[in-house]
Design a protein around this motif. Sequence first.
Motif, PDB file in Angstrom:
ATOM      1  N   ALA A 284      -5.521  -6.244  -9.724  1.00  0.00           N
ATOM      2  CA  ALA A 284      -5.954  -5.999  -8.346  1.00  0.00           C
ATOM      3  C   ALA A 284      -5.029  -6.665  -7.330  1.00  0.00           C
ATOM      4  CB  ALA A 284      -7.376  -6.502  -8.151  1.00  0.00           C
ATOM      5  N   GLU A 285      -4.738  -5.947  -6.262  1.00  0.00           N
ATOM      6  CA  GLU A 285      -3.934  -6.456  -5.151  1.00  0.00           C
ATOM      7  C   GLU A 285      -4.681  -6.205  -3.847  1.00  0.00           C
ATOM      8  OE1 GLU A 285      -0.310  -4.231  -5.662  1.00  0.00           O
ATOM      9  OE2 GLU A 285       0.619  -5.880  -6.762  1.00  0.00           O
ATOM     10  N   GLU A 286      -4.567  -7.147  -2.918  1.00  0.00           N
ATOM     11  CA  GLU A 286      -5.261  -7.002  -1.646  1.00  0.00           C
ATOM     12  C   GLU A 286      -4.496  -6.051  -0.725  1.00  0.00           C
ATOM     13  OE1 GLU A 286      -6.906  -9.668   2.102  1.00  0.00           O
ATOM     14  OE2 GLU A 286      -6.572 -10.608   0.147  1.00  0.00           O
ATOM     15  N   ARG A 287      -5.196  -5.043  -0.206  1.00  0.00           N
ATOM     16  CA  ARG A 287      -4.629  -4.079   0.729  1.00  0.00           C
ATOM     17  C   ARG A 287      -5.591  -3.910   1.888  1.00  0.00           C
ATOM     18  NH1 ARG A 287      -2.548   0.816  -3.319  1.00  0.00           N
ATOM     19  NH2 ARG A 287      -1.321  -0.500  -4.740  1.00  0.00           N
ATOM     20  N   ASP A 288      -5.190  -4.375   3.053  1.00  0.00           N
ATOM     21  CA  ASP A 288      -6.035  -4.290   4.247  1.00  0.00           C
ATOM     22  C   ASP A 288      -7.400  -4.919   4.004  1.00  0.00           C
ATOM     23  OD1 ASP A 288      -4.016  -2.861   5.605  1.00  0.00           O
ATOM     24  OD2 ASP A 288      -4.702  -0.970   4.737  1.00  0.00           O
ATOM     25  N   GLY A 289      -7.400  -6.067   3.347  1.00  0.00           N
ATOM     26  CA  GLY A 289      -8.639  -6.783   3.114  1.00  0.00           C
ATOM     27  C   GLY A 289      -9.470  -6.277   1.956  1.00  0.00           C
TER      28      GLY A 289
END
Length: 214
Positions: free
Chosen positions: A155-160
Amino acid sequence: MAAHAGPRVFRLSDAELAAIRAHAITRKHPKNTIIVSEGDSTDGLFIVIDGRVKVFVSDEDGHEVVLGTHGPGEYFGEMALDAGPRSASVVTLEPCQLLVVPKEDFREFVERNPAFASSLIGKLIARVRALTDNVKSLALMDVYGRLARLLLELAEERDGVLMIGERLTQQEIASRIGASREMVSRILKDLTTGGYITQSRAGIVLHRRPPLHW
């Protein structure tokens, strides 16, 4: 939910890529092409320019465990510095363009580029840590625990929002964690019903951290 850094990715910088191109041969391969096979003699470094490849090990009965995937800018075959055989197989997941650097040219490039040598050492250390964690999880975690760990690692954070953009089939997930596709399907369904994840063609969104045990 706390931010998650996502999987550590090692890519060549633009300067490194430009420097190493002088030693490389360009090759194009269609989807599902075996690039190297476990046990082959090491002949060079491979750099992905376009496309995506899968690194895996398998047995004579066709059972496989996926060690990872690589996309543009990433490289594999760095163990060509060793005289030993290939430790894993690599297959294209989609049409790919690769740069192939012969072993001796690769060795010379490493010796002349200390920054890249340092990055390479970092990658090898990260690989050892990842393999140690994988052995630990296979020995001490149940299938659910291994799946939850994989989701958090990818998982990677994208726009929160925590999201896994890499599109993985249930069979690919099963191969990564040493489980059956049916078990993976059941757990993902339970996590979706529980509101922990949402699955779509775009990937998997993690709405909250999966529990340690199910």
